[in-house]
Scaffold this active site. Sequence first.
Site, PDB file in Angstrom:
ATOM      1  N   LYS A  18     -17.294  36.000 -82.433  1.00 28.20           N
ATOM      2  CA  LYS A  18     -17.772  36.748 -81.262  1.00 28.20           C
ATOM      3  C   LYS A  18     -17.733  38.249 -81.551  1.00 28.20           C
ATOM      4  CE  LYS A  18     -16.588  33.009 -78.153  1.00 28.20           C
ATOM      5  NZ  LYS A  18     -15.622  32.349 -77.267  1.00 28.20           N
TER       6      LYS A  18
ATOM      7  N   GLN B 258     -10.231  33.613 -74.308  1.00 27.71           N
ATOM      8  CA  GLN B 258     -10.505  32.397 -75.076  1.00 27.71           C
ATOM      9  C   GLN B 258      -9.625  31.243 -74.598  1.00 27.71           C
ATOM     10  OE1 GLN B 258     -13.001  32.220 -77.315  1.00 27.71           O
ATOM     11  NE2 GLN B 258     -12.598  30.077 -77.774  1.00 27.71           N
TER      12      GLN B 258
ATOM     13  N   ASP C 291     -18.384  34.460 -69.291  1.00 26.82           N
ATOM     14  CA  ASP C 291     -18.300  33.018 -69.543  1.00 26.82           C
ATOM     15  C   ASP C 291     -18.926  32.214 -68.398  1.00 26.82           C
ATOM     16  OD1 ASP C 291     -17.069  32.124 -71.942  1.00 26.82           O
ATOM     17  OD2 ASP C 291     -15.111  32.841 -71.259  1.00 26.82           O
TER      18      ASP C 291
HETATM   19  N1  GUN Z   1     -13.148  27.730 -75.612  1.00 30.44           N
HETATM   20  C1  GUN Z   1     -14.127  26.888 -76.042  1.00 30.44           C
HETATM   21  N2  GUN Z   1     -15.335  27.310 -75.612  1.00 30.44           N
HETATM   22  C2  GUN Z   1     -15.120  28.435 -74.905  1.00 30.44           C
HETATM   23  C3  GUN Z   1     -15.982  29.326 -74.212  1.00 30.44           C
HETATM   24  O1  GUN Z   1     -17.207  29.164 -74.144  1.00 30.44           O
HETATM   25  N3  GUN Z   1     -15.366  30.382 -73.607  1.00 30.44           N
HETATM   26  C4  GUN Z   1     -14.016  30.564 -73.626  1.00 30.44           C
HETATM   27  N4  GUN Z   1     -13.523  31.609 -72.989  1.00 30.44           N
HETATM   28  N5  GUN Z   1     -13.199  29.748 -74.260  1.00 30.44           N
HETATM   29  C5  GUN Z   1     -13.746  28.691 -74.893  1.00 30.44           C
END
Ligand code: GUN
Length: 284
Positions: A52, A96, A119
């Site tokens: 990211k 995350q 998100d």
């Molecule tokens: N963990 C797995 N996929 C995601 C996601 O799309 N966003 C976040 N914040 N955590 C994750």
Amino acid sequence: MAKIIDGKVISAAVKEEVAKEVAELKAQGIIPGLAVIIVGDDPASRVYVNNKKKACEQLGMLSREYTMPAETTEEELLSLIKELNTDPEINGILCQLPLPSHLNEELVINTIIPEKDVDAFHPHNVGKIMIGNYDFLPCTPAGIMEMLKYENIDITGKECVVIGRSNIVGKPMSMLLLHKNGTVTVCHSRTKNLKEVCLRADILVAAVGRANFVTADMVKEGAVVIDVGINRLENGKLCGDVNFAEVEPKASYITPVPGGVGPMTIATLMKNTLTAAKKQNGAK
Ligand code: GUN
């Protein structure tokens, strides 16, 4: 023989569009900023967060990472989020998941203000998605919709089967397919006759988190198969939820792992951060 839906190619196209808009914003003195919080040392989360960060930098966005130890208290984490909520350099906040078990994920999600919730996990944004009038879409389902669009796969009237009912993928995925006029079934661990339900699918989305879960006998000839799983095998190799070798000859389209849905998730996150920056700055 299925056509392989190449997430690397499609995500590059999405990111190129985002980079263009970032450059336009920069000319107005606006730099989109994303804060990524990672708590603990889950190796998979580490890889996702690094990707990211890399994407942000590639597209000319500001990326700030907050690495917190596994024993971080709820108070410490919420206090950081509240600080970021009012930080003018930060347009998007992503914490995350999964979090260490002593932290309340729901509370954490609810503390991020909806405007910075890139998100789209906050109940405000989830509700807007349900209604069909949204600012952000959750990254993985939206990335999958982008793949289907890129390949000109029509969803109207199609039997869509989603395996998995998580808040991150399964539930929002079913909603987006429904918005595009699919006939949607959501399967989960308690579903009876899973194989028969999957065999109905024109579009099958596997988001179970179990390596090679979807086998050839569960897939209709000519189905579009989307694999959301990223599972690590004992030999260290990555593997999806779909048994690719078995299923590929039956499918019309299929996504690989790696190089399928994963890169699309990140591209959508970049798009959401851009959208957040534009909205917060009143830019078009
Ligand atoms: N963990 C797995 N996929 C995601 C996601 O799309 N966003 C976040 N914040 N955590 C994750």
